[in-house]
Design an enzyme around this catalytic site. Structure first.
Site, PDB file in Angstrom:
ATOM      1  N   HIS A 134      10.024  20.235 -11.142  1.00 37.89           N
ATOM      2  CA  HIS A 134       9.621  21.093  -9.845  1.00 37.89           C
ATOM      3  C   HIS A 134       8.135  21.440  -9.558  1.00 37.89           C
ATOM      4  O   HIS A 134       7.762  21.937  -8.709  1.00 37.89           O
ATOM      5  CB  HIS A 134      10.373  22.341 -10.328  1.00 37.89           C
ATOM      6  CG  HIS A 134       9.655  23.343 -11.186  1.00 37.89           C
ATOM      7  ND1 HIS A 134       9.471  23.111 -12.388  1.00 37.89           N
ATOM      8  CD2 HIS A 134       8.974  24.590 -10.782  1.00 37.89           C
ATOM      9  CE1 HIS A 134       8.710  24.104 -13.010  1.00 37.89           C
ATOM     10  NE2 HIS A 134       8.456  25.007 -12.150  1.00 37.89           N
ATOM     11  N   ARG A 135       7.373  21.106 -10.569  1.00 32.18           N
ATOM     12  CA  ARG A 135       5.924  21.316 -10.433  1.00 32.18           C
ATOM     13  C   ARG A 135       5.340  19.948 -11.028  1.00 32.18           C
ATOM     14  O   ARG A 135       3.969  19.772 -10.285  1.00 32.18           O
ATOM     15  CB  ARG A 135       5.534  22.365 -11.522  1.00 32.18           C
ATOM     16  CG  ARG A 135       5.702  22.037 -12.912  1.00 32.18           C
ATOM     17  CD  ARG A 135       5.681  23.197 -13.826  1.00 32.18           C
ATOM     18  NE  ARG A 135       5.383  23.023 -15.346  1.00 32.18           N
ATOM     19  CZ  ARG A 135       6.514  22.642 -16.031  1.00 32.18           C
ATOM     20  NH1 ARG A 135       7.736  22.494 -15.299  1.00 32.18           N
ATOM     21  NH2 ARG A 135       6.493  22.105 -17.315  1.00 32.18           N
ATOM     22  N   CYS A 233     -19.553  27.033 -22.735  1.00 30.56           N
ATOM     23  CA  CYS A 233     -18.247  26.372 -23.137  1.00 30.56           C
ATOM     24  C   CYS A 233     -17.081  27.254 -23.299  1.00 30.56           C
ATOM     25  O   CYS A 233     -17.597  28.440 -23.263  1.00 30.56           O
ATOM     26  CB  CYS A 233     -18.538  25.508 -24.292  1.00 30.56           C
ATOM     27  SG  CYS A 233     -19.010  26.331 -25.787  1.00 30.56           S
ATOM     28  N   CYS A 250       4.258  28.389 -19.894  1.00 27.43           N
ATOM     29  CA  CYS A 250       5.012  28.375 -18.687  1.00 27.43           C
ATOM     30  C   CYS A 250       6.605  28.118 -19.126  1.00 27.43           C
ATOM     31  O   CYS A 250       7.384  28.573 -18.600  1.00 27.43           O
ATOM     32  CB  CYS A 250       4.917  27.354 -17.534  1.00 27.43           C
ATOM     33  SG  CYS A 250       5.003  25.721 -18.141  1.00 27.43           S
ATOM     34  N   CYS A 424      19.400  35.414 -28.976  1.00 28.43           N
ATOM     35  CA  CYS A 424      18.310  35.666 -28.174  1.00 28.43           C
ATOM     36  C   CYS A 424      18.058  33.887 -27.553  1.00 28.43           C
ATOM     37  O   CYS A 424      19.332  33.163 -27.765  1.00 28.43           O
ATOM     38  CB  CYS A 424      17.033  36.147 -28.668  1.00 28.43           C
ATOM     39  SG  CYS A 424      16.598  35.039 -29.820  1.00 28.43           S
TER      40      CYS A 424
END
Length: 466
Positions: A134-135, A233, A250, A424
């Site tokens: 998707h990216r 830097c 992400c 979870c």
């Protein structure tokens, strides 16, 4: 009439100058012998060490393109007064390394290839996955399961077969970074994790390479040029890494596909500006992008720090130290989200495997399954009959758990409080939740090891993994 005559004279002079520049470019193209195609793949690390190319990575004029073809290909570049023949010449003699063939690296590599960089190196050790597409627009469905570098390199060669594309099918690490980076003029950091950012920056300082650094997460992005024209830097700005909780990826927080595309395009632009000495690069400035509001801000950042341990005036950080430096320990975070550490907070008696929990369901044992993921995660997919109370609000919503326990006990033929099993996404938040529950008196609470990822792997292969 005099004005018209003057204008004609000016235009003729400009045309003669352009013709002269085109003839110069043609002669330079004719004078450049075609390079033999080097085999691409694992171990193919030859690249240009200086603009103009070296024997390791010569600038390729392959596949029968004539000087006329090249002028036609880049004609829109050549027509730009601020770029023109000289800008294209410099770009064609430059070598740029793109570290990461993901959401940021995709547009970077595609545009650098299309625009005619002389030598394009791509380094990445991962394979293409379905949730990349998707990216990470450089990859196609047909390449799922194959090397990202192979996929990206093939896409770049399809766009422009006249450039040299070098494949580095491994992860950049301290032991190999110096050998790879030293052969390129410019480095583009298109990675998504903290230890790699520190490592790439340190490497570029040691080898005196400009670094185009971008980041994208959620609906925001940022971009700057490190170690170029007096700019700092990465360590100058962040001598100490931020807390682990502040370092999101992400894969944890999500990202709208177009956001890394925007930042990646801007990274390609900055790389071209640095390579060609055209325009004003983002040295000493940082671009901040907010996708939701469509706002772009550019803020000034401080210059190089005189006390920086890597680029400071009295720095003693050597290449030997760099190769031994443990960036994962320094940042307390892994270079790969596939190697993310699992918490170990509970005794064995407070944990069960997914298979154990499945047997409990099959036996019809009365219990509560508490899912502590955020609500928007729970809406993606969940195990049947689970109760969702996010970890972030668990303590203040314990009454919901108490009500559910009472209802379950009333419906049970057994006169005892049902057990609580906590799940979870990956098995870390559930451990924290069990600790909290036991402290609050819910002593039957147990963690389901590995969370929903283990559930999909060990129990239900059709359960969606995200």
């Amino acid at each position: 009439m005099e004005a018209i005559a003057g204008e004609l004279a000016r235009l003729r002079a400009e045309r003669e100058e352009l013709d002269s520049r085109i003839r110069l470019l043609e002669s330079q193209l004719d004078a450049t012998p075609p390079a033999s195609a080097l085999p691409a793949g694992e171990g193919d690390v030859g690249t240009a060490g200086a603009r103009g190319g070296t024997a390791a990575c010569p600038i390729r004029r392959g596949n029968g393109f004539t000087p006329t073809d090249m002028i036609h290909r880049y004609s829109r570049h050549l027509l730009l007064p601020d770029f023109g023949v000289e800008g294209q010449r410099k770009l064609s003699q430059s070598s740029i390394l793109v570290v990461g063939a993901g959401g940021l690296g995709s547009p970077v590599a595609l545009y650098l290839a299309a625009c005619g960089v002389g030598c394009l190196g791509i380094v990445d050790g991962d394979d293409v996955e379905l949730n990349n597409l998707h990216r990470q627009i450089i990859h196609k469905e047909a390449y799922v399961g194959q090397s990202k570098v192979k996929s990206a390199a093939d896409a770049c060669r399809e766009i422009n077969s006249s450039i040299k594309v070098v494949e580095h099918r491994h992860t950049l690490k301290p032991f190999n970074a110096l050998e790879i980076v030293t052969k390129y003029d410019i480095v583009v950091d298109a990675t998504d994790n903290l230890p790699t950012r520190y490592m790439i920056s340190d490497c570029c300082v040691l080898l005196n390479k400009p670094l185009i650094s971008g980041a994208a997460l959620g609906l925001e992005g940022q971009l700057t040029v490190y170690h170029h024209n007096g700019s700092p830097c990465y360590r100058c700005l962040f001598p100490n890494p931020p807390p682990v909780a502040a370092c999101q990826r992400c894969s944890d927080s999500g990202v709208l596909g177009v956001v890394p595309g925007v930042i990646g395009c801007l990274q390609a632009l900055e790389a071209i500006k640095v390579a060609t000495d055209v325009g004003e690069p983002l040295s000493g400035r940082m671009l901040l992008f907010d996708a939701l509001s469509a706002r772009i801000r550019i803020v000034k950042i401080r210059g190089s720090s005189s006390v920086c341990m890597v680029c400071g005036e009295n720095s003693v950080f050597t290449q030997e130290e760099f190769q031994k430096f443990d960036y994962e320990t320094f940042t307390q975070s892994p270079m790969s989200d596939k190697s993310a550490p699992s918490l170990d907070l509970l005794p064995e008696s407070a944990r069960v495997t997914c298979k154990d929990y499945k047997r409990l369901i099959d036996n019809g044992e009365s219990h509560i399954l508490l899912d502590v993921r955020p609500t928007h995660h729970f809406q993606i997919a969940s195990v049947s009959q689970s109760l969702n109370i996010p970890l972030s609000v668990l303590e203040e919503k314990l009454h919901m758990l108490e009500i559910s326990l009472k209802e379950t006990m009333d419906a049970s033929t057994l006169n005892k409080l049902p057990s609580i099993y906590v799940i979870c996404r990956r098995g870390n938040d559930s451990q924290i939740a069990v600790q909290l529950l036991r402290e609050k008196g819910f002593l039957s609470a147990k963690d389901i090891i590995g969370g929903l990822q283990s559930w999909a792997q060990d129990v239900d292969p059709d359960f969606p993994v995200y």
